[in-house]
Design a protein around this motif. Structure first.
Motif, PDB file in Angstrom:
ATOM      1  N   SER A 296       0.824  -1.205   0.000  1.00  0.00           N
ATOM      2  CA  SER A 296       0.000   0.000   0.000  1.00  0.00           C
ATOM      3  C   SER A 296       0.857   1.252   0.000  1.00  0.00           C
ATOM      4  O   SER A 296       2.082   1.202   0.143  1.00  0.00           O
ATOM      5  CB  SER A 296      -0.932   0.014   1.214  1.00  0.00           C
ATOM      6  OG  SER A 296      -0.168   0.024   2.412  1.00  0.00           O
ATOM      7  N   LYS A 297       0.187   2.379  -0.156  1.00  0.00           N
ATOM      8  CA  LYS A 297       0.854   3.678  -0.133  1.00  0.00           C
ATOM      9  C   LYS A 297       0.131   4.543   0.893  1.00  0.00           C
ATOM     10  O   LYS A 297      -1.088   4.688   0.842  1.00  0.00           O
ATOM     11  CB  LYS A 297       0.797   4.331  -1.514  1.00  0.00           C
ATOM     12  CG  LYS A 297       1.689   5.550  -1.682  1.00  0.00           C
ATOM     13  CD  LYS A 297       1.718   5.986  -3.140  1.00  0.00           C
ATOM     14  CE  LYS A 297       2.694   7.122  -3.371  1.00  0.00           C
ATOM     15  NZ  LYS A 297       2.772   7.512  -4.813  1.00  0.00           N
ATOM     16  N   ILE A 298       0.890   5.087   1.830  1.00  0.00           N
ATOM     17  CA  ILE A 298       0.304   5.902   2.894  1.00  0.00           C
ATOM     18  C   ILE A 298       0.902   7.305   2.843  1.00  0.00           C
ATOM     19  O   ILE A 298       2.118   7.483   2.860  1.00  0.00           O
ATOM     20  CB  ILE A 298       0.551   5.276   4.281  1.00  0.00           C
ATOM     21  CG1 ILE A 298      -0.087   3.881   4.348  1.00  0.00           C
ATOM     22  CG2 ILE A 298      -0.011   6.167   5.385  1.00  0.00           C
ATOM     23  CD1 ILE A 298       0.203   3.130   5.620  1.00  0.00           C
ATOM     24  N   PRO A 305      -0.079  10.095   9.386  1.00  0.00           N
ATOM     25  CA  PRO A 305      -0.968   9.901   8.230  1.00  0.00           C
ATOM     26  C   PRO A 305      -1.898  11.085   8.012  1.00  0.00           C
ATOM     27  O   PRO A 305      -2.375  11.706   8.974  1.00  0.00           O
ATOM     28  CB  PRO A 305      -1.758   8.641   8.607  1.00  0.00           C
ATOM     29  CG  PRO A 305      -0.851   7.900   9.523  1.00  0.00           C
ATOM     30  CD  PRO A 305      -0.149   8.965  10.324  1.00  0.00           C
ATOM     31  N   GLN A 316       4.808   5.661   3.580  1.00  0.00           N
ATOM     32  CA  GLN A 316       5.087   4.260   3.218  1.00  0.00           C
ATOM     33  C   GLN A 316       4.647   4.012   1.791  1.00  0.00           C
ATOM     34  O   GLN A 316       3.592   4.489   1.358  1.00  0.00           O
ATOM     35  CB  GLN A 316       4.328   3.307   4.149  1.00  0.00           C
ATOM     36  CG  GLN A 316       4.420   1.836   3.753  1.00  0.00           C
ATOM     37  CD  GLN A 316       3.517   0.951   4.585  1.00  0.00           C
ATOM     38  OE1 GLN A 316       3.714   0.845   5.790  1.00  0.00           O
ATOM     39  NE2 GLN A 316       2.525   0.338   3.961  1.00  0.00           N
ATOM     40  N   ASN A 350      -8.297   0.468   0.601  1.00  0.00           N
ATOM     41  CA  ASN A 350      -7.489  -0.082   1.684  1.00  0.00           C
ATOM     42  C   ASN A 350      -8.381  -0.331   2.905  1.00  0.00           C
ATOM     43  O   ASN A 350      -9.080   0.583   3.358  1.00  0.00           O
ATOM     44  CB  ASN A 350      -6.385   0.926   2.033  1.00  0.00           C
ATOM     45  CG  ASN A 350      -5.391   0.389   3.040  1.00  0.00           C
ATOM     46  OD1 ASN A 350      -5.761  -0.181   4.061  1.00  0.00           O
ATOM     47  ND2 ASN A 350      -4.120   0.593   2.753  1.00  0.00           N
ATOM     48  N   ILE A 353      -8.540   2.271   5.673  1.00  0.00           N
ATOM     49  CA  ILE A 353      -9.197   3.518   5.278  1.00  0.00           C
ATOM     50  C   ILE A 353     -10.691   3.298   5.116  1.00  0.00           C
ATOM     51  O   ILE A 353     -11.506   4.139   5.496  1.00  0.00           O
ATOM     52  CB  ILE A 353      -8.578   4.050   3.968  1.00  0.00           C
ATOM     53  CG1 ILE A 353      -7.094   4.350   4.171  1.00  0.00           C
ATOM     54  CG2 ILE A 353      -9.318   5.297   3.494  1.00  0.00           C
ATOM     55  CD1 ILE A 353      -6.367   4.747   2.906  1.00  0.00           C
TER      56      ILE A 353
END
Length: 380
Positions: A296-298, A305, A316, A350, A353
């Motif tokens: 994933s991309k955070i 975040p 990330q 995600n 989320i």
């Protein structure tokens, strides 16, 4: 001859008061393409058809300001809304608006004549001639106008409604998609999404997301194939993209999985997406091992975040880049009778989320590719 005159009259009447021909008009000549299109995210891109988009906009600061800036790409045929965005008037989508019903229409995409590059996001330049369409057609070498040869055996050529221009390079190299799908910066000048192609890539948006499928693209032309207009992706025909994922499994000393992204760009570009690989081992009907690795991309701000519109950094990013491979090893020695199942797939949103946004219906794991291996001997 009579039926074509009626068709032309109908098409002309359908244009009255509209800058973009309604997509239903295209159905008259392109029924198969139209059927695919209404299942696509282009047709379903407005907040009235896309639940995820509606939810994100509802919590976006622009929602409180009553400015739907997303219209530039999500509903570009809603010209009144776009005009209101440049004024002090409220600019919010209206469900009964023709532009919202059309969303990203057939005519809109086929009238993009150029792309103007900007730092924040690109801009589509639309051809002003409502009956002049651009397309990628290997059977047309130049510009094709409608002709009808009269006589005992009447013969027509081209479209009875619009001119077809097959010379625009944007439709051959698929850069026509880059008006909306190139990149997007937030208010901080931070790029939250970007489509970067590998230098040696032979594929492009059209070859991958609009592959050739069986069936004629027009009912008055007998073509064997046409470009798929459902636009393959996580919502529609994801199986078309399966071939761009390569999975290998080794069970010599432990379980080792290698995943390779064969696509010409990052595996998932949307900020909400997440990929995952699920590993399960069963033996004689008993579950021995179960594991999951997520990609994933955070995004974040000041080390914590943050939503994409506030982000200033990436905290990330484990999403595979173009042509990139990664290995996953599990400290488990396979035994005789073990059945090892590897599933690679994705979450439209995600799961972490999705829970916060009450979008759990989009956090179900979708399998894209599966491999299995049965261990027959202890030395296998």
């Amino acid at each position: 001859m009579k039926k074509y005159l009626i068709l032309i009259l109908f098409l002309n009447l359908s244009l009255f008061g509209e800058n973009f021909t309604p997509s239903k008009v295209c159905k008259a000549c392109h029924p198969l393409v139209y059927k695919e299109y209404v299942e696509s995210m282009h047709y379903n891109s407005s907040i009235f058809r896309d639940k995820i988009h509606k939810k994100i906009f509802s919590i976006h600061p622009l929602s409180k300001k009553e400015k739907y800036q997303c219209a530039k790409c999500h509903t570009p045929t809603d010209e009144k809304l776009l005009k209101d965005l440049n004024s002090t008037d409220p600019a919010l989508p209206k469900i009964d608006s023709q532009g919202q019903k059309e969303a990203i229409s057939c005519a809109y995409c086929h009238r993009i004549k150029d792309i103007k590059k900007h730092a924040k996001m690109n801009e589509n330049i639309i051809n002003s001639n409502q009956k002049y369409f651009f397309a990628e057609d290997e059977n047309i070498k130049g510009v094709k106008k409608y002709t009808l040869k009269k006589g005992l055996f009447a013969k027509q050529s081209g479209s009875p409604y619009h001119t077809i221009d097959a010379t625009n390079p944007l439709y051959k190299n698929a850069k026509v998609c880059m008006g909306c799908h190139s990149h997007k910066q937030n208010k901080n000048g931070f790029t939250v999404c970007k489509t970067e192609f590998s230098k040696d890539a032979k594929q492009n948006c059209i070859t991958c997301h609009m592959p050739k499928v069986s069936g004629s693209f027009a009912n008055h032309i007998d073509s064997k194939t046409h470009r798929y207009h459902g636009f393959a992706g996580v919502f529609n025909k994801p199986e078309f993209l399966e071939k761009y994922i390569e999975l290998t499994l080794k069970t010599d000393k432990n379980i080792e999985i290698e995943i390779t992204n064969l696509a010409p760009h990052k595996l998932f570009l949307h900020p909400l997406r997440a990929a995952a690989i699920k590993i399960s081992v069963t033996n004689a009907g008993r579950k021995v091992l179960e594991d999951e690795k997520m990609f994933s991309k955070i995004f974040g701000k000041n080390g914590t975040p943050a939503p994409v519109w506030e982000a200033t950094e990436v905290l990330q990013d484990t999403i595979l880049n173009a042509k990139e491979s990664t290995k996953i090893s599990l400290n488990y020695m396979p035994k005789k009778g073990d059945n090892i199942k590897i599933e690679f797939g994705y979450y439209i949103v995600n799961p972490g989320i999705a829970k916060k946004l009450n979008l759990e219906e989009f956090s179900k794991f979708k399998v894209l590719k599966t491999i299995e291996n049965k261990i027959y001997t202890n030395s296998d």
